[in-house]
Design an enzyme around this catalytic site. Structure first.
Site, short mmCIF file in Angstrom:
data_model
loop_
_atom_site.label_atom_id
_atom_site.label_comp_id
_atom_site.label_asym_id
_atom_site.label_seq_id
_atom_site.Cartn_x
_atom_site.Cartn_y
_atom_site.Cartn_z
N HIS A 166 -21.83 1.81 110.02
CA HIS A 166 -22.42 0.94 109.00
C HIS A 166 -23.51 1.64 108.16
O HIS A 166 -23.76 1.27 107.01
CB HIS A 166 -23.02 -0.28 109.71
CG HIS A 166 -23.60 -1.33 108.81
ND1 HIS A 166 -22.84 -2.35 108.28
CD2 HIS A 166 -24.85 -1.51 108.33
CE1 HIS A 166 -23.61 -3.12 107.52
NE2 HIS A 166 -24.84 -2.63 107.54
N HIS A 200 -21.98 -1.71 104.01
CA HIS A 200 -21.03 -0.97 104.87
C HIS A 200 -20.10 -0.16 103.97
O HIS A 200 -19.57 -0.69 103.00
CB HIS A 200 -20.22 -1.97 105.72
CG HIS A 200 -19.47 -1.32 106.82
ND1 HIS A 200 -19.78 -1.49 108.15
CD2 HIS A 200 -18.43 -0.44 106.79
CE1 HIS A 200 -18.96 -0.76 108.89
NE2 HIS A 200 -18.12 -0.12 108.08
N SER A 260 -20.99 -6.42 97.77
CA SER A 260 -21.43 -7.51 98.63
C SER A 260 -22.00 -7.03 99.96
O SER A 260 -22.58 -7.80 100.70
CB SER A 260 -20.25 -8.44 98.89
OG SER A 260 -19.20 -7.71 99.53
N HIS A 295 -17.31 1.05 102.03
CA HIS A 295 -15.97 0.50 101.85
C HIS A 295 -15.55 0.55 100.39
O HIS A 295 -16.37 0.73 99.49
CB HIS A 295 -15.91 -0.96 102.33
CG HIS A 295 -16.65 -1.92 101.44
ND1 HIS A 295 -18.03 -2.01 101.42
CD2 HIS A 295 -16.21 -2.81 100.51
CE1 HIS A 295 -18.40 -2.92 100.53
NE2 HIS A 295 -17.32 -3.43 99.95
N ASN A 323 -16.95 -0.18 94.74
CA ASN A 323 -18.20 -0.71 94.18
C ASN A 323 -19.29 -0.35 95.14
O ASN A 323 -19.18 -0.67 96.32
CB ASN A 323 -18.16 -2.24 94.10
CG ASN A 323 -17.43 -2.73 92.90
OD1 ASN A 323 -17.26 -2.01 91.91
ND2 ASN A 323 -16.99 -3.97 92.97
N GLN A 359 -11.92 -0.80 97.70
CA GLN A 359 -10.87 -1.81 97.58
C GLN A 359 -9.64 -1.22 96.91
O GLN A 359 -9.71 -0.18 96.26
CB GLN A 359 -11.37 -2.98 96.74
CG GLN A 359 -12.57 -3.71 97.30
CD GLN A 359 -12.81 -5.04 96.59
OE1 GLN A 359 -11.87 -5.81 96.37
NE2 GLN A 359 -14.05 -5.30 96.23
N CYS A 363 -18.06 -4.40 110.01
CA CYS A 363 -18.27 -3.59 111.22
C CYS A 363 -17.17 -3.89 112.26
O CYS A 363 -16.63 -5.00 112.31
CB CYS A 363 -19.64 -3.88 111.83
SG CYS A 363 -20.96 -2.85 111.13
N CYS A 376 -22.47 -7.95 110.01
CA CYS A 376 -21.66 -7.34 108.94
C CYS A 376 -20.18 -7.68 109.14
O CYS A 376 -19.62 -7.42 110.20
CB CYS A 376 -21.85 -5.82 108.97
SG CYS A 376 -20.65 -4.94 107.96
P1 H2U Z 1 -17.17 -5.54 97.30
O1 H2U Z 1 -16.53 -4.17 97.39
O2 H2U Z 1 -17.41 -5.89 95.87
O3 H2U Z 1 -18.39 -5.63 98.14
O4 H2U Z 1 -16.15 -6.57 97.89
C1 H2U Z 1 -15.80 -6.70 99.25
C2 H2U Z 1 -14.57 -7.55 99.37
O5 H2U Z 1 -14.47 -8.05 100.71
C3 H2U Z 1 -14.56 -8.76 98.46
O6 H2U Z 1 -13.49 -8.61 97.52
C4 H2U Z 1 -13.82 -9.28 100.67
C5 H2U Z 1 -14.31 -9.94 99.39
O7 H2U Z 1 -13.33 -10.81 98.90
N1 H2U Z 1 -14.14 -10.02 101.89
C6 H2U Z 1 -13.14 -10.30 102.80
O8 H2U Z 1 -11.97 -9.97 102.56
N2 H2U Z 1 -13.45 -10.93 103.99
C7 H2U Z 1 -14.70 -11.37 104.32
O9 H2U Z 1 -14.90 -11.89 105.40
C8 H2U Z 1 -15.81 -11.19 103.36
C9 H2U Z 1 -15.50 -10.43 102.11
ZN ZN Z 2 -21.01 -2.84 108.93
#
Ligand code: H2U
Ligand code: ZN
Length: 351
Positions: free
Chosen positions: A115, A166, A163, A168, A155, A170, A55, A52
């Site tokens: 996680h 975990h 994606s 989270h 999201n 934004q 994590c 992940c």
């Molecule tokens: P979601 O909330 O839609 O899952 O998006 C997670 C964000 O994490 C996504 O905008 C970022 C992606 O650009 N990300 C990173 O900043 N670093 C990474 O190593 C993978 C994903």
């Molecule tokens: Zn995680």
């Protein structure tokens, strides 16, 4: 006398926050549903997943390494949609070709080092840490000259394009006020100028009296299905005090926001006994240096699930080309959520 009643007859409803209309077709929800009501078969997740990227201690894109964090952790999005060093300028070729340079900063907020957790399963004291990070980010990003709006959102779930499971969210901050909050700015300003009170303050009072769309509340916040909801179980959290942004919340109100966030998402998870997917986010005053007495802090929840853990509502066809439409009324949806337990279904099983 009119025989119209909104329980049985097709009608449109106004969303006063955006000044847009939606179509409600309550007679259609009486048609039989022969599909299964499935539960999603999702295995338990480990507290730490070595693959992940969120994590603690793990590597992200571009060779960045997460610290060994506990609680929350914030980092600049490695694939930011907005950049802080965009040159000024744009395209101005008459009425048909207009473009404007846009700057901003995008960040990712890990809600917990664990996680396996989600907001409805976290302790309120730990969700409170997420609220504190939202406040810090709104302040830190909003203070920048080129940032005029700070959009905090979450999201959740694969069907919402999330994606990674975990926990989270934004933050995207931008130099222009994005489309949705801009519409709400216009409507709230017009209402405030006309009545001298916030639109959502008056709406909240009216809903407290009507009761039929209420979901959960505490001393500081109310969660309800808005009258104009489009998504089947669309929800809104509104602060009882008309504050313009999260920085104006006092300590008790910050706890109250953490508490209601959990209470609402527990109801959601209990509906189909699944981790309920949604896009949710705060709407609050722009950070453009102006005074915004019309703005009233609130949070939207847009969950796509309709009938089970796997059957979602599609916003297609008529919705894309004409007007968003729903079958079950906001009142029926609220009743279903109200009738559910306030204890998370997993905690009930473990008891
Ligand atoms: P979601 O909330 O839609 O899952 O998006 C997670 C964000 O994490 C996504 O905008 C970022 C992606 O650009 N990300 C990173 O900043 N670093 C990474 O190593 C993978 C994903
Ligand atoms: Zn995680």
């Amino acid at each position: 006398m009119s025989n119209f009643n909104s329980k049985d007859h097709p009608h449109t409803r106004l969303n006063p926050l955006t000044n847009e209309w939606i179509l409600v077709s309550p007679h259609r929800s009486k048609r039989p549903w022969q599909g299964q009501v499935e539960k999603a078969l999702v295995g338990e997740r480990p507290k730490y997943d070595p693959s992940c990227y969120l994590c603690a201690g793990n590597e992200r894109a571009g060779g960045h390494k997460n610290p060994d964090y506990k609680g929350t952790f914030v980092f600049t999005n490695d694939f930011s949609a907005l950049l802080s060093d965009t040159p000024d300028g744009g395209v101005d070729e008459g009425d048909l070709f207009q473009a404007k340079s846009e700057s901003g900063i995008c960040k990712v907020i890990c809600f917990s080092e664990d996680h396996s957790q989600t907001i409805p399963e976290m302790d309120v004291k730990d969700i409170r840490k997420v609220v504190d990070v939202w406040c810090e980010q709104y302040e830190e990003l909003g203070r920048k000259d080129f940032v005029n709006y700070v959009q905090i959102f979450e999201n959740k779930g694969v069907i919402m394009g999330c994606s990674n499971p975990h926990p989270h969210g934004q933050v995207w901050s931008s130099s222009s006020v994005p489309v949705e909050p801009a519409k709400e700015s216009v409507a709230q300003k017009a209402y405030f100028e006309k009545h001298g009170r916030t639109l959502l303050g008056d709406y909240l009072q009216a809903e407290l009296e009507k009761e039929e769309r209420l979901l959960v509340q505490n001393d500081y916040f109310l969660a309800l299905i808005p009258y104009w909801a489009v998504w089947p179980f669309e929800g809104m959290i509104i602060s009882k005090r008309p504050v313009q942004n999260i920085l104006q919340l006092n300590e008790n109100e910050r706890d109250g926001l953490a508490d209601i966030y959990k209470k609402l998402t527990v109801k959601y998870d209990n509906l189909f006994e699944t981790s309920f997917a949604y896009s949710a986010g705060l709407h609050q005053a722009p950070t453009d240096g102006k005074h915004h007495p019309e703005w009233h802090l609130h949070m939207h929840f847009y969950p796509p699930l309709l009938r089970s853990a796997t059957v979602k509502k599609f916003m297609v066809g008529y919705e894309m080309l004409a007007t968003p439409q729903r079958d079950i009324t906001a009142e029926q949806a609220a009743q279903r959520l109200r009738d559910l337990s306030d204890v998370h279904y997993k905690a009930q099983i473990n008891k």
